[in-house]
Design a protein around this motif. Structure first.
Motif, short mmCIF file in Angstrom:
data_model
loop_
_atom_site.label_atom_id
_atom_site.label_comp_id
_atom_site.label_asym_id
_atom_site.label_seq_id
_atom_site.Cartn_x
_atom_site.Cartn_y
_atom_site.Cartn_z
N CYS A 1 0.84 -1.20 0.00
CA CYS A 1 0.00 0.00 0.00
C CYS A 1 0.87 1.25 0.00
CB CYS A 1 -0.92 0.01 1.21
SG CYS A 1 -2.11 -1.34 1.27
N ALA A 2 1.70 1.40 -1.01
CA ALA A 2 2.57 2.56 -1.13
C ALA A 2 1.97 3.56 -2.11
CB ALA A 2 3.96 2.13 -1.60
N GLY A 3 2.43 4.82 -2.02
CA GLY A 3 1.97 5.80 -2.98
C GLY A 3 2.06 7.22 -2.47
N THR A 4 1.41 8.11 -3.20
CA THR A 4 1.40 9.54 -2.89
C THR A 4 0.00 9.92 -2.39
OG1 THR A 4 0.59 10.37 -5.00
CG2 THR A 4 2.95 9.82 -4.88
N PRO A 5 -0.17 11.17 -1.91
CA PRO A 5 -1.52 11.59 -1.49
C PRO A 5 -2.45 11.93 -2.65
CG PRO A 5 0.05 13.36 -1.12
CD PRO A 5 0.85 12.15 -1.53
N ASP A 6 -1.95 11.89 -3.89
CA ASP A 6 -2.77 12.25 -5.04
C ASP A 6 -3.92 11.26 -5.22
OD1 ASP A 6 -3.15 13.77 -7.65
OD2 ASP A 6 -2.98 11.69 -8.35
N LYS A 7 -5.12 11.79 -5.38
CA LYS A 7 -6.30 10.95 -5.59
C LYS A 7 -7.01 11.29 -6.89
CE LYS A 7 -7.14 10.03 -0.69
NZ LYS A 7 -8.13 10.06 0.42
N SER A 8 -6.30 11.96 -7.80
CA SER A 8 -6.92 12.39 -9.05
C SER A 8 -7.19 11.23 -10.00
CB SER A 8 -6.01 13.39 -9.75
OG SER A 8 -4.84 12.75 -10.25
N ARG A 9 -6.45 10.16 -9.87
CA ARG A 9 -6.48 9.03 -10.80
C ARG A 9 -6.09 9.45 -12.21
NH1 ARG A 9 -11.29 7.99 -7.70
NH2 ARG A 9 -10.81 6.45 -6.09
N SER A 10 -5.34 10.52 -12.32
CA SER A 10 -4.79 10.97 -13.60
C SER A 10 -3.34 10.52 -13.68
CB SER A 10 -4.86 12.50 -13.70
OG SER A 10 -3.95 12.99 -14.68
N HIS A 11 -2.99 9.79 -14.75
CA HIS A 11 -1.61 9.35 -14.90
C HIS A 11 -0.64 10.53 -14.79
CE1 HIS A 11 -2.43 5.22 -16.09
NE2 HIS A 11 -3.30 5.63 -16.98
N PHE A 12 -0.97 11.60 -15.47
CA PHE A 12 -0.02 12.70 -15.61
C PHE A 12 0.15 13.46 -14.29
CE2 PHE A 12 -2.45 12.05 -19.56
CZ PHE A 12 -1.48 11.33 -20.22
N GLN A 13 -0.94 13.73 -13.61
CA GLN A 13 -0.82 14.42 -12.33
C GLN A 13 -0.11 13.53 -11.31
OE1 GLN A 13 -4.15 16.80 -11.02
NE2 GLN A 13 -3.89 16.14 -8.89
N ALA A 14 -0.47 12.26 -11.29
CA ALA A 14 0.15 11.34 -10.33
C ALA A 14 1.64 11.18 -10.60
CB ALA A 14 -0.55 9.99 -10.37
N GLN A 15 2.02 11.07 -11.87
CA GLN A 15 3.44 10.93 -12.21
C GLN A 15 4.21 12.20 -11.87
OE1 GLN A 15 3.91 9.53 -16.26
NE2 GLN A 15 2.52 7.81 -15.93
N ASP A 16 3.62 13.37 -12.14
CA ASP A 16 4.29 14.63 -11.82
C ASP A 16 4.54 14.75 -10.32
OD1 ASP A 16 4.19 15.22 -14.48
OD2 ASP A 16 2.66 16.79 -14.32
N LEU A 17 3.53 14.44 -9.53
CA LEU A 17 3.67 14.52 -8.09
C LEU A 17 4.76 13.58 -7.59
CD1 LEU A 17 2.35 15.84 -5.55
CD2 LEU A 17 0.95 13.81 -5.37
N PHE A 18 4.76 12.37 -8.14
CA PHE A 18 5.74 11.38 -7.74
C PHE A 18 7.16 11.83 -8.07
CE2 PHE A 18 7.80 7.52 -6.90
CZ PHE A 18 6.92 6.61 -6.34
N GLU A 19 7.36 12.31 -9.28
CA GLU A 19 8.71 12.62 -9.74
C GLU A 19 9.25 13.92 -9.15
OE1 GLU A 19 9.93 11.52 -13.82
OE2 GLU A 19 7.77 11.33 -14.16
N LEU A 20 8.38 14.89 -8.90
CA LEU A 20 8.86 16.13 -8.28
C LEU A 20 9.22 15.91 -6.82
CD1 LEU A 20 6.41 18.70 -9.91
CD2 LEU A 20 8.89 18.57 -10.24
N GLY A 21 8.46 15.08 -6.13
CA GLY A 21 8.80 14.71 -4.77
C GLY A 21 8.67 15.83 -3.76
N ASN A 22 7.96 16.91 -4.12
CA ASN A 22 7.82 18.05 -3.22
C ASN A 22 6.41 18.21 -2.68
OD1 ASN A 22 6.44 18.88 -5.47
ND2 ASN A 22 7.72 20.66 -5.92
N GLY A 23 5.54 17.22 -2.94
CA GLY A 23 4.17 17.29 -2.49
C GLY A 23 3.27 18.12 -3.38
N ASP A 24 3.78 18.53 -4.55
CA ASP A 24 3.02 19.37 -5.47
C ASP A 24 3.19 18.81 -6.88
OD1 ASP A 24 1.55 21.40 -6.61
OD2 ASP A 24 2.72 23.03 -5.73
#
Length: 389
Positions: free
Chosen positions: A105-128
């Protein structure tokens, strides 16, 4: 391997690398405490397919089609209550040798279910989803020029955006059999009819058609990442580059092909063995000494729905599987984080796995173990770091 499978593999191709080995200058033969390889699986891997909570009685009813194989032939993962799908045998073997751990159960707080938003959040690593630098670029700055970053990609990923100096890039590419349906093909098939080679051609053509369909659906989510086909061959060269260049202390690699809305059993049944074989090829290519100082973190942008859909697939979800592999893991052979089961009350919005392990805590732990960064440095690299996994 049977003769038929050998012929099929030759027909499909084995992932040929298009780039020559780079010649990095080694002014000083120093090296950091270890090496960090980050592998990003684009498309949203269904972690519950790969490592399934086989001990949960709800699994069979939630996934009457997708859970059949793992419930009948899965490999138990110690006393965790999870079992590895047969396509993940290489991964379960690493787990048994305490060279792999998993967070279901790993992941980010993003709940958009958008590939692009989720990938951006993951790769930036700043919570945005916005920023000037990726987390890997910030990690590179902490070395103050002593070591180097490398991306095994054609273009700089967001994780390497803003790196100073820029990361070295070495794209890994693959190829497979591409044959057009025409009279020439009909003649070839007639010549090989009733022979093993003819059956291999049939299988190759069917596989290629399925791959083309999958790649068409997954192309946008993959963002130009190389496909999983041929990963084992690519990993051999990647290992050689890293082994021969000790100043390449951190590496980024992404692979596409994991957006499985339909026909998931066939799709992941082909992809997951190649993921495991690639990881073993990386281990072999690095050699025992280098593998002992290497950690590989494998993540995806989000998971999939707990319930299978009507097309034998799953849809975009939230929490997902993260894998940590290496030759000297303190956490090897165990589950990271907790798992509260598959009851609706334990799920995110009653449909997805929740996030129990923050992605930054996984990255931070590996950075600390392999690069020796203190907590203050980790907090600059990963703003909002909640703690180490």
């Amino acid at each position: 391997m049977s003769d038929l499978n050998r012929q099929r593999r030759r027909l499909l191709g084995a992932g040929l690398l298009s780039a020559a080995l780079p010649a990095f200058a080694l002014e000083r033969p120093e090296r950091p405490d270890g090496r960090f390889i980050f592998l990003f699986l684009r498309g949203g891997l269904d972690g519950l397919f790969a490592f399934a909570p086989a001990a949960d009685p709800r699994l069979a009813s939630l996934r009457p089609g997708l859970a059949k194989t793992v419930l009948s032939d899965g490999q138990p993962l110690g006393s965790t209550g999870f079992a590895a799908h047969p396509s993940c045998r290489a991964l379960s073997d690493l787990f048994a040798r305490r060279e792999l751990a998993f967070a279901p159960c790993a992941g980010t707080p993003d709940k958009s279910r958008s590939h692009f938003q989720a990938q951006d959040l993951f790769e930036l690593g700043n919570g945005d989803t916005r920023g000037q630098q990726g987390w890997l670029a910030r990690a590179g700055e902490a070395w103050q020029g002593r070591f180097r970053l490398i991306g095994f990609t054609a273009n700089p990923p967001l994780a390497l955006q803003g790196a100073t100096p820029p990361a070295d890039l070495m794209p890994l590419a693959g190829s497979s059999l591409q044959v057009r349906q025409n009279r020439s093909l009909d003649a070839i098939m007639a010549m090989h009819a009733q022979q093993a080679s003819g059956r291999a051609l049939d299988q190759a053509m069917q596989t290629q058609a399925e791959l083309d369909a999958i790649q068409g659906m997954d192309a946008r989510a993959a963002r130009g990442a190389a496909g999983i086909n041929g990963f084992a061959r690519s990993a051999e060269t990647m290992a050689r580059v890293l082994r021969d260049n000790p100043r390449l202390a951190m590496a980024f690699l992404d692979l596409g092909g994991f957006d499985t809305h339909a026909n998931q059993e066939n799709s992941l049944g082909r992809s997951l063995p190649q993921l495991g074989e690639g990881l073993l090829a990386l281990k072999t290519g690095l050699g025992e000494a280098e593998w002992r100082r290497t950690q590989v973190l494998i993540c995806t942008e989000f998971g999939r729905t707990v319930r299978e859909n009507g097309t034998q697939g799953t849809d975009h979800g939230h929490g997902s599987l993260a894998l940590l592999a290496g030759g000297a893991l303190r956490q090897g052979g165990r589950m990271l984080g907790d798992f509260a089961g598959l009851a609706d009350s334990a799920l995110n919005e009653g449909r997805d796995l929740p996030v129990r392990v923050d992605w930054r805590s996984l990255i931070g732990r590996v950075l600390q173990d392999t690069q020796g960064f203190p907590l203050a440095t980790l907090q600059r690299i990963l703003p909002g770091l909640p703690g180490l996994a």
